[in-house]
Design an enzyme around this catalytic site. Structure first.
Site, mmCIF file in Angstrom:
data_model
loop_
_atom_site.group_PDB
_atom_site.id
_atom_site.type_symbol
_atom_site.label_atom_id
_atom_site.label_comp_id
_atom_site.label_asym_id
_atom_site.label_seq_id
_atom_site.Cartn_x
_atom_site.Cartn_y
_atom_site.Cartn_z
ATOM 1 N N SER A 1 -1.632 -7.608 3.227
ATOM 2 C CA SER A 1 -2.195 -6.447 2.218
ATOM 3 C C SER A 1 -2.548 -5.269 3.021
ATOM 4 O O SER A 1 -1.501 -4.731 3.782
ATOM 5 C CB SER A 1 -3.312 -6.650 1.579
ATOM 6 O OG SER A 1 -3.906 -5.785 0.607
ATOM 7 N N HIS B 1 0.369 -6.980 -1.505
ATOM 8 C CA HIS B 1 -0.147 -6.286 -2.736
ATOM 9 C C HIS B 1 0.507 -4.874 -2.912
ATOM 10 O O HIS B 1 0.234 -3.978 -1.914
ATOM 11 C CB HIS B 1 -1.444 -6.106 -2.539
ATOM 12 C CG HIS B 1 -2.535 -7.556 -2.461
ATOM 13 N ND1 HIS B 1 -3.505 -7.620 -1.853
ATOM 14 C CD2 HIS B 1 -2.149 -8.989 -2.829
ATOM 15 C CE1 HIS B 1 -4.035 -8.911 -1.797
ATOM 16 N NE2 HIS B 1 -3.162 -9.531 -2.554
ATOM 17 N N ASP C 1 -7.365 -12.754 -1.057
ATOM 18 C CA ASP C 1 -6.013 -13.478 -1.318
ATOM 19 C C ASP C 1 -5.341 -14.127 -0.395
ATOM 20 O O ASP C 1 -5.364 -13.760 0.789
ATOM 21 C CB ASP C 1 -5.174 -12.413 -1.965
ATOM 22 C CG ASP C 1 -3.726 -12.988 -2.651
ATOM 23 O OD1 ASP C 1 -3.174 -12.282 -2.847
ATOM 24 O OD2 ASP C 1 -3.901 -14.148 -2.821
#
Lengths: 1039, 132
Positions: A12, A39, A131
């Site tokens: 990310s 992301h 995540d």
């Protein structure tokens, strides 16, 4: 076809950098397929594929639905989409703004783990949030490799994502990003490159190391399972030989821990094998059958790991409970050896992926949704007690209605299974249920359990059966047992035929006759032939105790001889024992001989007949003949009686012993329960302690806040006291909360009036609408201002009422302030008086001047002219004065001059133009100019004849800056070529306009009629556009 | 002896047209050479900078602006001046509070007399200067 390693990379914030480094360090011909999930903001084009394409030679493409994953290719997740994989084919699902997914990395990793198992490799790089953690856990559980970006030398820009995975304990390798490719290639290269037959010594060492470090004996685990886990670790640390790995374990205690954790890994879900649980649900009513409010339904979940199984069962039970009108209590004991997993179970918080199998109603009823995780509700949690327990080592629970042991037995060897199943039998109440996992069964113990539902592995305890006693010795000692690699257990020696052969041989060497071999507790282990003469099966359940089997007359002597042999370790012989057999008596000699074989000890009991079987009488005679001596006979008789009593006593003792043993077993179980509860309480205590610490911290913060508050309060109090402005604070009911000291000047307030409504207090100001205004301010939130007078008639105050706002702009009351404006008011009054006086004076002065002129001058043109001009001035002064010396309207001024000269209905005079307000200087000067033009028109121009007319128009020109243009046009008058001789009027107009108003004026004759054009700059100094009071700038009005 | 006003160069600063015209007429009738009347401050200052005057007649208030800069400029050049004002006492520039002042409305003789006084006084100074 060789297996394709599929690498999933999640990143990310800061990920682009990390990804670039990764690809730059990845050598060509690596044989990997790589899928990149990041992301991305939903609506923007992503340049990621291009950026990564520059960092590697491999083709980098945006993933498409249906793509078959190939080696040496890189697939990148595009924006607004979710990626999963099935049979090595990518599946892409578009997402809209409404269902934005927050954990795309977890979703892909889960899918990869399920699809590719040990061929999956998961990497988590720089990023914020968590995540990827659950996804990596899934990969590890399915046997894949898990890697997180580490922080030595080079750091991830945002370490939260990789750190979260490491903290969860599921990362195999934590490395700087440029080292990762090399390790993956090494790992993949070792797939399949292992010793075909693992060497026994190395394995033994590994078992020993595990036992020493963790206290748990894995030698009973199935070889294949154990080896698979060991092999995986070897792949991770990149060794190919088992001896090397064993050596590594000895050097590195951390690796032992890592191996231990891997061994414990199991895939966990709620309601795993939904069909089996549904079948179990069907049996639940039977668990409650016959149980009222005073009873307890007890359940044991063996190998509960992270608790999903325990809670699933709890849900089933709870649902049934709620239907019942007199529900019994339910207690679920959930045990495992993995403390970390149980910590998760106790926390009772699960990610969405794990509760997939839970129906929406159950999810709503039994879980609380908190920020992406689901927490089990309190009533369910309270049904379960989690504790550490090894089913191999620790005493079992007892009086259970249901045991659920799913996917534990398959991991252990049959010999251990053979011990565990009877354990379960003991633990269950009569008619209790056993719930096993798929591919597990109790077929070898069909005497202990019947099968209720073979397919779903539900079994029921058989009641009328001889259960072998529990190996209490083992539980009591609680020491880790020696794993010699040999198989142990009751009858263990029996299976080692070579030992027995040796024992048998020894006995045979010494004795030929009938013998029995027993262990130190008297349990028979081996019978020679022909023991029927001396032993017979006892009535009741089969009992292997030699004393129980001994024929009448033999028992006591047998027992005492054995006892003595145990004590002394020597051979013990008893002779002349009368054994009752088939109505006769056999005199027997027994010899008990201890035999030691290695660490084992056994006892051989040899029976020798002393002569043939005789009848009772013969015996009596024999005895009799042996000694007629009455004393001897007496003694012999007593001896018999004593023997008989001894026998009874021994039998009673045996019974008592039995009972004690049962109690003991019971006590052990109870102890186990108490232990569990204790552990649970310990955990609660720890939780309470940490809550306590949190409270301490909060307390400290609160203390600091209170100090601040005190200070602020003191400041406020001082401010209050020092202010000279009367201020009153009222709450929402207009009740006084506080007021400043000067307020007493305006209201009859005393300190005790706090808490009374203001309207109750006598006020010294004239403010009848006070209450109304306060309510209005409170309701509408607007400030109200009013000038009010003190009752003493002299002082004036500006009363302001403001809403009292608190957090979120809520209005909680009102506050009143009174500012003394007496001076202002007085000044205003004075000013008004002065202005009025001035007006009066000026007008009077002009009137006086007119009067003087009237009296002084003799009648004539000069006088008329003078008086006329004075009157014109006077009129304008009057208009200005009425407007407070600010302005006068152009139209009005012009009309004032022309109307007297117009015919009725104004037929010969037309005046037209937009509304213009003139400032005093311009007003006065234009009045004079218009006066001159009017009098001239009346005397010599258009208004001197009946047919003549004057049109006066004005407008604002559109130039920049705009100007006021006034047009005076005469028509129909006597022909003229100007304003007559230059005089006061011409000069005033032509020169004065320019001088005084910076304007321009022209006088000319147009077709013999007078035309005058006056232009004045439209500056605010001279005029404004609009009606009285309307303040519009001239520029805005320009046409 | 009263100074003669004939040929005197006088600057007139006054924003009210009719009053300015009156002053102009009075001075011209006495033989003065009148510069102006000037109605606004910028023009007045400009006139002072670019011309020589023997005397000046100054309206204290020019359309809202005070006459002080012009008075100061004239004073620096040693040009005598007399104020005319519609206001009462205490409205003159402080540094010039002692200078001669005429209140409106005034008569012709008053104006000419005041002018004559200041010219004579200035002349005395000048004579005194030249003697030493």
């Amino acid at each position: 076809m060789p297996n394709l390693p599929i690498v999933g990379i999640g990143a990310s914030a800061g990920g682009v950098e990390a990804l670039e480094q990764f690809f730059k360090s990845l050598p060509p011909n690596n044989g990997l397929a790589i899928v990149v999930v990041t992301h991305l903001p939903p609506d923007r084009e992503s340049m990621l594929s291009e950026i990564l394409g520059r960092a590697t030679r491999m083709p980098v493409i945006d993933a498409r639905d249906g793509d078959q994953v190939e080696a040496e290719h890189v697939y990148v997740l595009p924006p607004s989409a979710i990626l999963t994989i099935r049979e090595a084919r990518l599946q892409l699902r578009r997402t809209g703004p409404a269902d934005r997914e927050r954990a795309p990395i977890d979703i892909f990793f889960h899918s990869l783990a399920e699809d590719q198992a040990e061929h999956a490799i998961g990497i988590v790089l720089s990023g914020t949030g968590h995540d990827g953690t659950l996804g990596l856990k899934a990969i590890k559980e399915h046997g894949g490799l898990t890697i997180a970006q580490g922080s030595n030398v080079t750091r991830p820009r945002f370490a939260e994502m990789p750190s979260s995975a490491v903290a969860a304990g599921i990362v195999d390798l934590e490395l700087p990003v440029d080292c990762i490719p090399e390790r993956i290639i090494g790992y993949v290269r070792n797939w399949g490159a292992f010793d075909a037959e693992p060497r026994g010594d190395a394995l033994t060492t590994i078992y020993a190391l595990l036992r020493t470090r963790t206290g748990h004996d894995f030698s009973e685990y199935k070889d294949r399972t154990f080896q698979r886990r060991v092999q995986r670790r070897m792949q991770v640390v990149q060794t190919t030989k088992l001896e090397d790995y064993a050596a590594l374990l000895q050097r590195e205690p951390d690796e032992v821990n890592a191996l231990f954790r891997d061994l414990l890994i199991g895939v966990t879900d709620f309601f795993r094998d939904a069909a089996a649980f549904q079948a179990l649900e069907g049996q639940v009513p039977k668990l409650f059958e016959g149980n009222g409010a005073d009873d307890e339904v007890r359940v044991w979940v063996v190998g509960c790991a992270t608790g999903e199984e325990a809670y699933s069962i709890a849900i089933l039970l709870r649902e049934y409970l709620e239907e019942s009108s007199t529900p019994p209590k339910v207690q679920i004991f959930a045990t495992d050896i993995d403390e970390t997993a149980m910590g998760v179970a106790r926390a009772a918080r699960y990610p969405a992926s794990v509760v997939k199998q839970v129906s929406p109603e159950r999810l709503r009823r039994f879980f609380v949704h908190e920020a992406g995780t689901y927490r089990v509700v309190k009533e369910l949690r309270e049904m379960c007690v989690f504790s550490s327990h090894s089913v191999i080592r620790d005493p079992p629970f007892s009086r259970l209605d249901l045991i659920s042991c799913r996917n534990l037995l398959i991991y252990v060897k049959p010999s251990l299974q053979a011990q565990i199943i009877p354990l379960f039998h003991y633990s269950l109440r009569p008619g209790g249920y056993l719930f096993l996992g798929g591919s597990e069964n109790v077929s070898r113990h069909s005497e202990l359990f019947t099968s209720l539902d073979r397919k779903n592995r539900i079994f029921r305890r058989r009641n009328l059966v001889a259960r072998p006693p529990l190996p209490l010795q083992r539980f009591l000692s609680n020491l880790p047992r020696e794993a010699t690699g040999s198989e142990r257990g009751p009858g263990g020696l029996v299976q080692r035929s070579d030992t027995l052969r040796r024992v048998a041989n020894t006995i045979v060497e010494h004795f030929a006759p009938t013998y029995v071999i027993v262990d130190e507790t008297g349990q028979t282990l081996y019978f020679s032939s022909g023991t029927g003469k001396y032993l017979q099966p006892a009535a009741g359940p089969p009992n292997r105790d030699i004393a129980a089997m001994a024929r009448p007359g033999l028992r006591t002597d047998l027992r005492t001889a054995l006892h003595r042999a145990k004590e002394t370790g020597q051979r013990v012989v008893r002779d002349r024992i009368n054994v009752q057999i088939n109505g006769g008596v056999q005199i027997v000699r027994i010899a008990v001989e201890p035999v030691i074989e290695g660490k084992e000890i056994a006892y051989g009991i040899v029976f020798t007949d002393r002569g043939p079987i005789r009848t009772e009488d013969e015996i009596a005679d024999a005895e009799h003949s042996q000694g007629q001596d009455a004393t001897v006979q007496q003694i012999e008789k007593e001896l018999q009686e004593t023997k008989g009593r001894l026998q009874s006593t021994i039998e009673e003792l045996e019974t008592a012993n039995e009972e004690f043993r049962s109690s003991n077993e019971e006590l052990l179980s109870v102890n186990e329960e108490l232990q569990s509860t204790n552990e649970e309480l310990e955990t609660s205590k720890e939780e309470l302690q940490s809550v306590n610490e949190e409270l301490q911290t909060v307390n400290n913060e609160l203390s600091a806040k209170i100090d601040e508050l005190d200070r602020a309060n003191h400041d406020l109090t001082n401010l209050f006291q020092s202010t000279r402005i009367p201020t009153i604070f009222l709450d929402r009911n207009l009740v006084i909360r506080s007021f400043t000291p000067p307020s007493t000047q305006l209201f009859n307030l005393i300190p005790g009036d706090r808490g009374r409504p203001l309207t109750d207090i006598v006020s010294r100001i004239d403010y009848p609408d006070l209450e109304k205004d306060m309510r209005r301010v409170f309701a509408a939130g607007e400030v109200a201002e009013r000038s009010v007078r003190h009752a003493n008639g002299n002082d004036y105050y500006l009363a302001r009422i403001l809403p009292y706002r608190v957090a979120n702009d809520q209005i909680d009351g009102v506050l009143l302030t009174f500012v003394d404006v007496t001076n202002l008011v007085v000044a205003e009054e004075q000013q008004k008086v002065l202005a009025a006086e001035l007006s009066h004076r000026v007008k009077n002065t002009l009137a006086v001047v007119s009067s003087i002129a009237e009296r002084t001058l003799s009648d004539g043109e000069a006088k008329t002219d003078l008086i006329g001009r004075l009157h014109a001035l006077g009129h304008t002064y009057g208009v200005l004065s009425a407007a407070g010396w600010t302005e006068a309207g152009l139209r009005e001024l012009i009309l004032a001059e022309l109307s007297p000269l117009a015919i009725k209905d104004g037929g010969n005079v037309q005046v037209d133009g937009p509304p213009i307000m003139l400032k005093p200087q311009a007003a006065l000067f234009l009045t004079l100019a218009i006066h001159e033009l009017s009098t001239n028109a009346a005397k010599y121009g258009a208004l001197s004849v009946a047919d003549g007319r004057v049109d006066v128009t004005w407008s604002i020109t559109g130039d920049s800056p705009p100007r006021l243009e006034i047009n005076w046009q005469e028509q129909g008058g006597p022909k003229t070529d100007g304003l007559g001789a230059p005089g006061f009027g011409t000069e005033l107009i032509e020169r004065g306009i320019r001088f005084e108003l910076q304007g321009e004026a022209t006088l000319e004759a147009v077709n013999g009629s007078l035309s005058c054009k006056i232009m004045i700059p439209g500056s605010p100094q001279h005029l404004t556009f609009g009606s009285p009071g309307g303040r519009q700038r001239i520029e805005d009005a320009a046409s | 002896m009263t100074a003669t006003l004939d040929g005197l160069r006088v600057l007139v600063v006054e924003d009210e047209y009719l009053v300015a015209v009156l002053i102009e007429e009075i001075l011209e009738s006495a033989g003065c050479i009148v510069t102006g009347p000037v109605a606004r401050l910028p023009e007045a200052l400009d006139a002072v900078d670019h011309n020589d005057f023997d005397a000046a007649v100054l309206d204290v208030n020019l359309a809202g602006e005070r006459i002080d800069p012009v008075a100061q400029a004239l004073s620096r050049r040693n040009v005598p001046f007399v104020f005319v004002t519609g206001y009462g006492e205490g409205v003159l520039p402080r540094e010039f509070a002692k200078r001669p002042r005429l209140c409106k409305p005034f008569r012709m003789a008053e104006l000419l007399g005041a002018l004559s006084d200041i010219v004579k006084a200035a002349g005395d100074v000048r004579c005194a200067d030249s003697v030493t």
